[in-house]
Design a protein around this motif. Structure first.
Motif, PDB file in Angstrom:
ATOM      1  N   GLY A 147       4.764 -11.022   0.823  1.00  0.00           N
ATOM      2  CA  GLY A 147       5.252 -11.169  -0.545  1.00  0.00           C
ATOM      3  C   GLY A 147       6.593 -10.495  -0.790  1.00  0.00           C
ATOM      4  N   ASP A 201       6.998 -15.075   2.640  1.00  0.00           N
ATOM      5  CA  ASP A 201       6.174 -15.800   1.679  1.00  0.00           C
ATOM      6  C   ASP A 201       4.888 -16.200   2.392  1.00  0.00           C
ATOM      7  OD1 ASP A 201       5.115 -17.256  -0.346  1.00  0.00           O
ATOM      8  OD2 ASP A 201       6.622 -18.848  -0.300  1.00  0.00           O
ATOM      9  N   GLY A 250       7.100 -12.296  -5.109  1.00  0.00           N
ATOM     10  CA  GLY A 250       5.826 -12.119  -4.415  1.00  0.00           C
ATOM     11  C   GLY A 250       4.627 -12.082  -5.342  1.00  0.00           C
ATOM     12  N   THR A 251       3.825 -11.030  -5.211  1.00  0.00           N
ATOM     13  CA  THR A 251       2.508 -10.970  -5.836  1.00  0.00           C
ATOM     14  C   THR A 251       2.554 -10.654  -7.329  1.00  0.00           C
ATOM     15  OG1 THR A 251       1.595 -10.225  -3.738  1.00  0.00           O
ATOM     16  CG2 THR A 251       0.253  -9.851  -5.694  1.00  0.00           C
TER      17      THR A 251
END
Ligand SMILES: [Mg+2]
Length: 218
Positions: free
Chosen positions: A19, A23, A188-189
């Protein structure tokens, strides 16, 4: 941690892996959900899983199926090594940023909650192995937000730390606990709003701004 002598210029940069540099969340989520299907258990939603990414595997499974967590971890560890590269790839510009920082004299490490053996395989499969000086997994010590993985990474690099770069508040709190500046990336997350609660020094859509802070050392 042993303190480096003050005359030595710190030049260590630590990066979270999943992340942040890569990816990789779709492959992780696929493998995470595989165990539920494989064992005929009711599976959580992708959004529920995504919200927990960055925590150790056992902790994630315990949230959804505490009595099956051990079995589900085994299923994940069989599935993920065979499928971890299906959809995963470095985020745009990551190779160039890492190469530029290396050329400028910085020492670069991954500091991930992944296990060390899996993290090294993953970094190599993504073509990033030659750009990083060290890949530090979390093997047998407290995970982020504890700063241990960063301390281990910097010890392996043999330098003091400057920045911790990550995509979750766990990364940012670990970096702050290790005394580093923190750089949050929103691809990311965790979303912008959640990352902002950890008050990073930078909160950006990509890694470009890191180059502004880190001019050539020589
Ligand atoms: Mg991450």
């Amino acid at each position: 941690m042993e303190q480096r002598v003050s005359t030595v210029t710190p030049r260590g940069i630590c990066f979270d892996l999943d992340g942040t540099l890569v990816d990789s969340l779709p492959d992780i989520i696929d493998s995470f959900l595989h165990g539920f299907t494989h064992h005929g258990l009711p599976a959580p939603s992708v959004a529920e899983v995504r919200a927990l990414i960055g925590q150790p595997l056992e902790a994630m499974y315990t949230r959804f199926a505490p009595e099956h967590a051990t079995t589900l971890c085994v299923a994940y560890r069989e599935h993920y090594p065979l499928n971890f590269h299906r959809r995963s790839r470095p985020f745009p510009g990551v190779e160039r940023v890492l190469r530029t920082l290396r050329e400028r004299g910085y020492l670069l490490a991954v500091a991930t909650t992944k296990r060390g053996d899996m993290a090294r395989r993953f970094v190599d499969a993504m073509g990033l192995g030659g750009l990083l000086h060290h890949v530090q997994g979390t093997d047998g010590f407290p995970h982020k937000p504890a700063p241990d993985v960063i301390h281990h990474a910097l010890k392996a690099l043999g330098t003091g730390g400057l920045w911790m770069v990550g995509d979750t508040t766990l990364d940012l709190r670990a970096g702050q606990a290790a005394g580093l500046k923190t750089y949050a990336v929103t691809w990311g997350t965790h979303a912008h709003e959640e990352l902002a609660t950890a008050t990073p020094d930078e909160l950006q859509p990509d890694l470009e701004r890191l180059l502004h802070h880190l001019p050539p050392l020589v």
